[in-house]
Design a protein around this motif. Structure first.
Motif, short mmCIF file in Angstrom:
data_model
loop_
_atom_site.label_atom_id
_atom_site.label_comp_id
_atom_site.label_asym_id
_atom_site.label_seq_id
_atom_site.Cartn_x
_atom_site.Cartn_y
_atom_site.Cartn_z
N THR A 1 -24.76 -5.81 10.33
CA THR A 1 -24.75 -5.82 11.70
C THR A 1 -25.79 -4.76 11.80
OG1 THR A 1 -22.40 -5.60 11.91
CG2 THR A 1 -23.34 -8.13 12.03
N ARG B 1 -25.78 -5.06 20.28
CA ARG B 1 -26.20 -4.28 20.07
C ARG B 1 -26.18 -2.66 20.91
NH1 ARG B 1 -30.23 -6.98 19.38
NH2 ARG B 1 -31.70 -6.31 20.13
N THR C 1 -21.27 -6.50 23.98
CA THR C 1 -22.24 -6.53 22.94
C THR C 1 -22.09 -5.42 21.64
OG1 THR C 1 -24.57 -6.29 23.08
CG2 THR C 1 -22.81 -4.30 23.91
N PHE D 1 -28.27 -4.44 14.24
CA PHE D 1 -28.53 -3.89 16.21
C PHE D 1 -28.08 -2.67 16.68
CE2 PHE D 1 -27.14 -8.72 14.50
CZ PHE D 1 -27.91 -9.64 15.03
N SER D 2 -27.54 -1.51 15.33
CA SER D 2 -27.28 -0.73 15.83
C SER D 2 -27.26 0.40 15.40
CB SER D 2 -25.66 -0.51 15.96
OG SER D 2 -25.46 -1.32 17.22
N ASP E 1 -28.77 -12.93 19.43
CA ASP E 1 -29.15 -11.84 19.43
C ASP E 1 -27.63 -10.51 19.76
OD1 ASP E 1 -28.12 -12.07 21.74
OD2 ASP E 1 -30.11 -11.44 23.03
N ALA E 2 -26.50 -10.74 19.28
CA ALA E 2 -25.65 -9.37 19.54
C ALA E 2 -25.25 -9.21 20.77
CB ALA E 2 -25.25 -8.30 18.47
N SER E 3 -25.60 -9.71 22.12
CA SER E 3 -25.66 -9.02 23.49
C SER E 3 -24.25 -9.97 24.29
CB SER E 3 -27.10 -9.77 24.20
OG SER E 3 -26.69 -11.55 24.26
#
Length: 150
Positions: free
Chosen positions: A99, A60, A58, A103-104, A47-49
């Motif tokens: 990514t 995120r 992270t 995630f961002s 989860d890219a944490s």
């Protein structure tokens, strides 16, 4: 047995030839999610944490923040994890674009342009000597500019 040594050597050479043929027959990964699983998730998690208390930041919400500065954008493809992954500039561009979107997306600049292989190659050729210091300076600058980044 004098004839055994040449047989063993021939078998070893044949085995190496088969192994190298099999390795070269495998296609390069071109699916960004597959690249993420193979080259990033081991440290940054699925989860890219990440594991911030162990020094793995992270992704995120953070990747998009870095893209607000040209130096931050370059930094994302200069970090050791990216450069030591054994990926081509094309694969890094593909993976980084994925990514950021995955995630961002909500913290990236509006209308950001995707990375290109040429941009990745140029940034990777100018990596910072002290990655931790470079990151800290970028984070401080982004915070001064009003971006919530840790």
């Amino acid at each position: 047995m004098p004839g055994l040594k040449p047989l063993l050597r021939a078998a070893a050479v044949a085995g190496l030839a088969v192994a190298s043929t099999v390795a070269s027959a495998q296609p390069a990964a071109s699916n960004p999610r597959t690249l993420y699983v193979l080259h990033c998730a081991g440290c940054h998690a699925m989860d890219a944490s990440g594991v911030p208390d162990k020094g793995v930041p992270t992704m995120r919400g953070a990747l998009g923040q870095f893209m607000h500065l040209p130096e931050g954008r370059a930094f994302l493809v200069q970090v050791p994890g990216v450069n030591n992954a054994g990926l081509s500039d094309d694969q890094i561009a593909l993976l980084t674009n994925w990514t950021v979107r995955q995630f961002s997306a909500d913290t990236a600049p509006a209308g950001w342009l995707p990375y290109t292989a040429a941009e990745v190659a140029q940034a990777r050729a100018q990596r910072p000597a002290d990655v931790m210091r470079a990151r800290a300076e970028l984070v401080a600058r982004l915070q001064r500019d009003g971006h919530a980044l840790k």
